[in-house]
Design a protein around this motif. Structure first.
Motif, PDB file in Angstrom:
ATOM      1  N   ARG A 298       3.643  -4.281  12.759  1.00 28.45           N
ATOM      2  CA  ARG A 298       3.645  -5.748  12.727  1.00 28.45           C
ATOM      3  C   ARG A 298       2.460  -6.281  11.931  1.00 28.45           C
ATOM      4  N   LYS A 299       1.299  -5.700  12.155  1.00 28.12           N
ATOM      5  CA  LYS A 299       0.107  -6.177  11.450  1.00 28.12           C
ATOM      6  C   LYS A 299       0.214  -5.960   9.951  1.00 28.12           C
ATOM      7  N   ALA A 300       0.835  -4.859   9.541  1.00 25.01           N
ATOM      8  CA  ALA A 300       1.009  -4.615   8.108  1.00 25.01           C
ATOM      9  C   ALA A 300       1.916  -5.669   7.479  1.00 25.01           C
ATOM     10  N   LEU A 301       2.995  -6.048   8.180  1.00 28.08           N
ATOM     11  CA  LEU A 301       3.868  -7.105   7.673  1.00 28.08           C
ATOM     12  C   LEU A 301       3.140  -8.436   7.620  1.00 28.08           C
ATOM     13  N   MET A 302       2.373  -8.741   8.661  1.00 24.54           N
ATOM     14  CA  MET A 302       1.679 -10.022   8.708  1.00 24.54           C
ATOM     15  C   MET A 302       0.572 -10.086   7.659  1.00 24.54           C
ATOM     16  N   ARG A 303      -0.137  -8.980   7.433  1.00 23.37           N
ATOM     17  CA  ARG A 303      -1.153  -8.960   6.377  1.00 23.37           C
ATOM     18  C   ARG A 303      -0.521  -9.220   5.019  1.00 23.37           C
ATOM     19  N   ALA A 304       0.627  -8.607   4.788  1.00 21.20           N
ATOM     20  CA  ALA A 304       1.310  -8.812   3.512  1.00 21.20           C
ATOM     21  C   ALA A 304       1.687 -10.276   3.333  1.00 21.20           C
ATOM     22  N   ALA A 305       2.247 -10.892   4.369  1.00 23.67           N
ATOM     23  CA  ALA A 305       2.635 -12.300   4.281  1.00 23.67           C
ATOM     24  C   ALA A 305       1.417 -13.186   4.043  1.00 23.67           C
ATOM     25  N   GLN A 306       0.318 -12.881   4.700  1.00 26.23           N
ATOM     26  CA  GLN A 306      -0.882 -13.708   4.584  1.00 26.23           C
ATOM     27  C   GLN A 306      -1.549 -13.585   3.215  1.00 26.23           C
ATOM     28  N   ARG A 307      -1.298 -12.500   2.488  1.00 27.04           N
ATOM     29  CA  ARG A 307      -1.875 -12.397   1.143  1.00 27.04           C
ATOM     30  C   ARG A 307      -0.891 -12.847   0.062  1.00 27.04           C
ATOM     31  N   GLY A 308       0.205 -13.480   0.467  1.00 31.97           N
ATOM     32  CA  GLY A 308       1.110 -14.098  -0.483  1.00 31.97           C
ATOM     33  C   GLY A 308       2.385 -13.356  -0.773  1.00 31.97           C
ATOM     34  N   VAL A 309       2.613 -12.215  -0.153  1.00 29.12           N
ATOM     35  CA  VAL A 309       3.864 -11.491  -0.325  1.00 29.12           C
ATOM     36  C   VAL A 309       4.959 -12.205   0.473  1.00 29.12           C
ATOM     37  N   ARG A 310       6.117 -12.384  -0.142  1.00 28.92           N
ATOM     38  CA  ARG A 310       7.234 -12.971   0.604  1.00 28.92           C
ATOM     39  C   ARG A 310       7.869 -11.888   1.468  1.00 28.92           C
ATOM     40  N   VAL A 311       7.808 -12.052   2.773  1.00 30.33           N
ATOM     41  CA  VAL A 311       8.321 -11.070   3.728  1.00 30.33           C
ATOM     42  C   VAL A 311       9.531 -11.670   4.420  1.00 30.33           C
ATOM     43  N   GLN A 312      10.688 -11.023   4.251  1.00 25.12           N
ATOM     44  CA  GLN A 312      11.935 -11.471   4.860  1.00 25.12           C
ATOM     45  C   GLN A 312      12.480 -10.376   5.767  1.00 25.12           C
ATOM     46  N   LEU A 313      12.753 -10.736   7.002  1.00 22.13           N
ATOM     47  CA  LEU A 313      13.354  -9.811   7.957  1.00 22.13           C
ATOM     48  C   LEU A 313      14.785 -10.262   8.242  1.00 22.13           C
ATOM     49  N   LEU A 314      15.733  -9.338   8.098  1.00 32.63           N
ATOM     50  CA  LEU A 314      17.125  -9.584   8.478  1.00 32.63           C
ATOM     51  C   LEU A 314      17.390  -8.763   9.734  1.00 32.63           C
ATOM     52  N   LEU A 315      17.563  -9.463  10.859  1.00 33.61           N
ATOM     53  CA  LEU A 315      17.634  -8.801  12.156  1.00 33.61           C
ATOM     54  C   LEU A 315      18.957  -9.122  12.851  1.00 33.61           C
ATOM     55  N   GLN A 316      19.187  -8.426  13.955  1.00 35.95           N
ATOM     56  CA  GLN A 316      20.429  -8.566  14.703  1.00 35.95           C
ATOM     57  C   GLN A 316      20.537  -9.958  15.305  1.00 35.95           C
ATOM     58  N   GLY A 317      21.637 -10.658  14.994  1.00 40.07           N
ATOM     59  CA  GLY A 317      21.846 -11.973  15.561  1.00 40.07           C
ATOM     60  C   GLY A 317      22.722 -11.958  16.798  1.00 40.07           C
ATOM     61  N   ARG A 318      23.625 -11.002  16.879  1.00 42.42           N
ATOM     62  CA  ARG A 318      24.477 -10.875  18.064  1.00 42.42           C
ATOM     63  C   ARG A 318      23.773 -10.029  19.122  1.00 42.42           C
ATOM     64  N   VAL A 319      24.099 -10.292  20.362  1.00 36.95           N
ATOM     65  CA  VAL A 319      23.502  -9.520  21.450  1.00 36.95           C
ATOM     66  C   VAL A 319      24.339  -8.264  21.648  1.00 36.95           C
ATOM     67  N   GLU A 320      23.864  -7.161  21.068  1.00 37.48           N
ATOM     68  CA  GLU A 320      24.546  -5.881  21.243  1.00 37.48           C
ATOM     69  C   GLU A 320      24.005  -5.168  22.474  1.00 37.48           C
ATOM     70  N   TYR A 321      22.686  -5.036  22.550  1.00 31.71           N
ATOM     71  CA  TYR A 321      22.008  -4.471  23.718  1.00 31.71           C
ATOM     72  C   TYR A 321      20.962  -5.480  24.159  1.00 31.71           C
ATOM     73  N   PRO A 322      21.126  -6.135  25.322  1.00 34.15           N
ATOM     74  CA  PRO A 322      20.245  -7.246  25.706  1.00 34.15           C
ATOM     75  C   PRO A 322      18.759  -6.882  25.740  1.00 34.15           C
ATOM     76  N   LEU A 323      18.415  -5.685  26.233  1.00 35.06           N
ATOM     77  CA  LEU A 323      17.002  -5.337  26.335  1.00 35.06           C
ATOM     78  C   LEU A 323      16.343  -5.358  24.953  1.00 35.06           C
ATOM     79  N   GLN A 324      16.931  -4.652  23.978  1.00 38.19           N
ATOM     80  CA  GLN A 324      16.345  -4.614  22.643  1.00 38.19           C
ATOM     81  C   GLN A 324      16.367  -5.992  21.980  1.00 38.19           C
ATOM     82  N   HIS A 325      17.455  -6.719  22.170  1.00 38.72           N
ATOM     83  CA  HIS A 325      17.595  -8.026  21.520  1.00 38.72           C
ATOM     84  C   HIS A 325      16.488  -8.977  21.973  1.00 38.72           C
ATOM     85  N   HIS A 326      16.280  -9.073  23.270  1.00 36.15           N
ATOM     86  CA  HIS A 326      15.291 -10.029  23.778  1.00 36.15           C
ATOM     87  C   HIS A 326      13.867  -9.527  23.566  1.00 36.15           C
ATOM     88  N   ALA A 327      13.666  -8.221  23.576  1.00 40.07           N
ATOM     89  CA  ALA A 327      12.335  -7.696  23.261  1.00 40.07           C
ATOM     90  C   ALA A 327      11.951  -8.042  21.827  1.00 40.07           C
TER      91      ALA A 327
END
Length: 441
Positions: A298-327
């Protein structure tokens, strides 16, 4: 002597020791992936590309076919792959298939029984069931074979996130209105030998450590028959993959094979990601089905964003497994505050495990960005250094973000949603703590 069931333990004197020393692409601890040039690489977009490509390769096999998969489902598409494998074995090709004992479930045990006396060698990796949690095998149960690999004639390899499972079927949710979003690659070139060696080592360990697996009893047959009938009734559309489709081809590409196991390659995939993030200058686009990264990830992604890199995450939108989804949602606040873009894929289930960094780094594979993949499971990714290949993968991800996803601009605001998400993340951390694999989590 009673054989051990720990197939993650490297037996002394195994053939892999000499092979590891001889391989020029083997990474030492702390190093990144070793790239080899001279590869032909096809990007396969979902089952529509993957299944015709792998069936064509199997149908043309002359010497050997090896397959590893987490799920080998009971549907028309998977049955078509089985038919190609059987036909190859019948004409004298050496065919071996390894399926995960938990991912393929009872159908996997039926397959093992079906091919017990035939020319097709079917193996089950760790044939535990869920109730083994109550028999002191909890941590072992989480050490799954999650790789999706195939090698044909030691010349062609397939690596990615696609199981032997129809794109329009979900084992837990039934028939889907739109295909699962996933990727794989077809590779020819020097790295195929490394992939084949990795698969051969696992086969050797399984044969040494595990006795043949049988069904629990004759009462399993009616249950399996009902499951097959229910699945086939749900498939009201034909799913034939008999002809190869035109595929985007890249020549003379540099590729690295990045496996993860519990022996010598414990952190290879995460380390490859971190090195790419730290070197990023312009953009990071990451699509991952189950995203619960370590603190350093997480810190590596946030450092990249803070130094001007465009960081895009494409993540699960449907609830397949509730524990992982909400975590995952519990991590949104910090990521958004650092400037990371989050998009939730909603057209169907997202199953991709891919990323593009700048114009010269991309990965496709089986590894999720969560502790179960990065700390426990056997996984396999490839890293590709080729600007046109990276551009093709980036375009597919950008289209999905623009047309099939919703951007998250604020984290869940209600007290209940925040508590639910934090509890889910705490349970994931507790599971990691119990396994003893706490590195970075």
């Amino acid at each position: 002597m009673k054989p051990t069931d720990d197939t993650d333990r490297e037996p002394s004197g195994s053939p892999s020791q000499a092979a590891d020393a001889a391989s020029p692409r083997k990474s030492r601890a702390g190093e990144g992936p070793r790239f080899a040039p001279g590869h032909r690489v096809h990007l396969l977009r979902g089952g529509a590309d993957f299944f015709p490509a792998i069936r064509t390769a199997i149908d043309q096999a002359r010497k050997s076919v090896m397959v590893e998969t987490y799920i080998f489902n009971d549907d028309a598409t998977a049955e078509g792959i089985l038919q190609s494998l059987q036909a190859a074995a019948a004409r004298g090709v050496e065919v071996s298939v390894v399926i995960d004992g938990f991912g393929s479930g009872e159908h996997g045990r039926l397959l093992a029984q079906r091919f017990a006396q035939g020319d097709l060698a079917m193996h089950i990796y760790r044939p535990e069931r869920w109730w083994h949690l109550f028999r002191g095998k909890g941590v072992s149960l989480l050490k799954r074979l999650h790789r999706k690999l195939a090698v044909v004639d030691d010349e062609i390899a397939f690596v990615g996130g696609i199981n032997m499972l129809d794109d329009y079927i979900d084992p837990n949710h039934g028939v889907l209105s739109d295909p699962r979003f996933d990727f794989a690659v077809r590779i020819e070139g020097p790295i195929v030998g490394d992939i084949a060696l990795s698969m051969q080592r696992l086969l050797w360990q399984i044969r040494l450590a595990q006795p043949p697996v049988a069904l629990s009893g004759p009462d399993r047959q009616p249950v399996a028959k009902q499951l097959r009938e229910r699945t086939r009734q749900a498939l009201a559309f034909p799913r034939r993959f008999d002809l190869p489709l035109p595929l985007p081809l890249r020549e003379n590409v540099a590729v690295a094979f990045v496996p993860r196991d519990n022996i010598r390659n414990r952190s290879t995939i995460e380390r490859a990601y971190l090195q790419a993030f730290d070197a990023a200058r312009e953009r990071i686009v990451l699509a991952n089905a189950y995203f619960i990264p370590s603190g350093r990830f997480r810190k590596a992604l946030m450092r990249a964003a803070q130094r001007g890199v465009r960081v895009q995450l494409l993540l699960q939108g449907r609830v397949e497994y509730p524990l992982q989804h909400h975590a995952t949602q519990a991590l949104y606040s910090a990521l958004l505050a650092a400037g990371v873009e989050i998009h939730e894929y909603g057209r169907s289930f997202l199953h991709a495990k891919v990323a593009v960094v700048d114009a010269d780094w991309a990965t496709v594979g089986s590894s999720n960005v969560d502790p179960f993949s990065l700390l426990l499971a056997r996984e396999a990714n490839v890293v590709v250094r080729d600007a046109p290949f990276n551009a093709a993968l980036a375009q597919a991800l950008e289209e999905a973000i623009a047309e099939r996803a919703v951007r998250v601009t604020v984290p869940p605001l209600s007290l209940w949603a925040r508590l639910r998400n934090r509890m889910a993340l705490a349970l994931v951390h507790l599971a990691v703590f119990i396994t003893g694999q706490r590195r970075g989590y």
